[in-house]
Motif scaffolding. Sequence first.
Motif, mmCIF file in Angstrom:
data_model
loop_
_atom_site.group_PDB
_atom_site.id
_atom_site.type_symbol
_atom_site.label_atom_id
_atom_site.label_comp_id
_atom_site.label_asym_id
_atom_site.label_seq_id
_atom_site.Cartn_x
_atom_site.Cartn_y
_atom_site.Cartn_z
ATOM 1 N N UNK A 45 0.868 -1.431 -0.098
ATOM 2 C CA UNK A 45 0.122 -0.087 -0.023
ATOM 3 C C UNK A 45 0.934 1.179 -0.143
ATOM 4 N N UNK A 46 2.032 1.156 0.760
ATOM 5 C CA UNK A 46 2.741 2.388 0.998
ATOM 6 C C UNK A 46 4.104 2.350 0.330
ATOM 7 N N UNK A 47 4.700 3.616 -0.134
ATOM 8 C CA UNK A 47 5.976 3.508 -0.467
ATOM 9 C C UNK A 47 7.012 3.563 0.981
ATOM 10 N N UNK A 48 7.989 2.662 0.956
ATOM 11 C CA UNK A 48 8.921 2.523 2.031
ATOM 12 C C UNK A 48 10.296 3.509 1.859
ATOM 13 N N UNK A 49 10.470 4.427 2.460
ATOM 14 C CA UNK A 49 11.693 5.249 2.215
ATOM 15 C C UNK A 49 12.419 5.064 3.639
ATOM 16 N N UNK A 50 13.763 5.243 3.483
ATOM 17 C CA UNK A 50 14.759 5.301 4.598
ATOM 18 C C UNK A 50 14.990 6.788 5.106
ATOM 19 N N UNK A 51 15.058 6.984 6.324
ATOM 20 C CA UNK A 51 15.576 8.251 6.604
ATOM 21 C C UNK A 51 16.687 8.212 7.553
ATOM 22 N N UNK A 52 17.464 9.156 7.423
ATOM 23 C CA UNK A 52 18.786 9.194 8.358
ATOM 24 C C UNK A 52 18.586 10.176 9.616
ATOM 25 N N UNK A 53 18.767 9.561 10.698
ATOM 26 C CA UNK A 53 18.587 10.269 11.932
ATOM 27 C C UNK A 53 20.202 11.194 12.308
#
Length: 238
Positions: A45-53
């Motif tokens: 259902x959703x795009x999965x993106x990666x976020x840097x902390x």
Amino acid sequence: MTDQAILTADAHRDLRIRTDRAAALGDAVMACITVPSEFRRVQAHYPILFQLDQATGGFAAMAIFGFEAGENLFLHDGRWDARYRPLAIDSQPFLIGRAADGSDTRQVHIDMTSPRIDADEGMRVFDDIGRPTPFLERIADQLRALDTDYVASADFYAALARYELLEPLTLDVTLDDGSKNRLVGYHVIDEDRLVGLEPGAVADLHAAGHLMPIFMALASLGNIGDLIARKNQRLAHG
């Protein structure tokens, strides 16, 4: 700001939780955290993106619901327009917390500031004699899975770093009305680098169980087009 309390039958015997979906209930968010073990369900259902902390230098996976802060394109007339909601959304307003004595014992906490808490309507958390209801038992299972899999995901992100499989994403979208939206600050799996990995690296990823979530994250990018269509539809209907 949250006001976390340890969930107990004594303190919360009559607590009810609203399970309908609305911006006023805290669902107006453009993304939430997701874990590799649920990528298969999320990617439908959703795009999965990666976020840097920036503070820790670590990555977290995010299920994306919109293009700007406070925008959830899956909210529609008091319902969530998808068959699956990520664990981090579906378990609210509950969360996992550590015991007050500082041990590693996990406990179910609740955000007492949540608009989902209602005195008169919603799902009971405890029954009349203080036993957890099936609703709470389901929530506890979700929290347990989310916490366990979040901790376990460190190995997944270490593998992505080891093989340099993440690349920055900047996505510019021109909508039907001519307005522009941009997704920045995220990373995606570098498909070319993945395809070019040596057989030993692929075997390492497979043996560790990392290939499947990698493929699921890649497959999820097809949902960006659906997200754009949802945005255009919302603009067209005001």
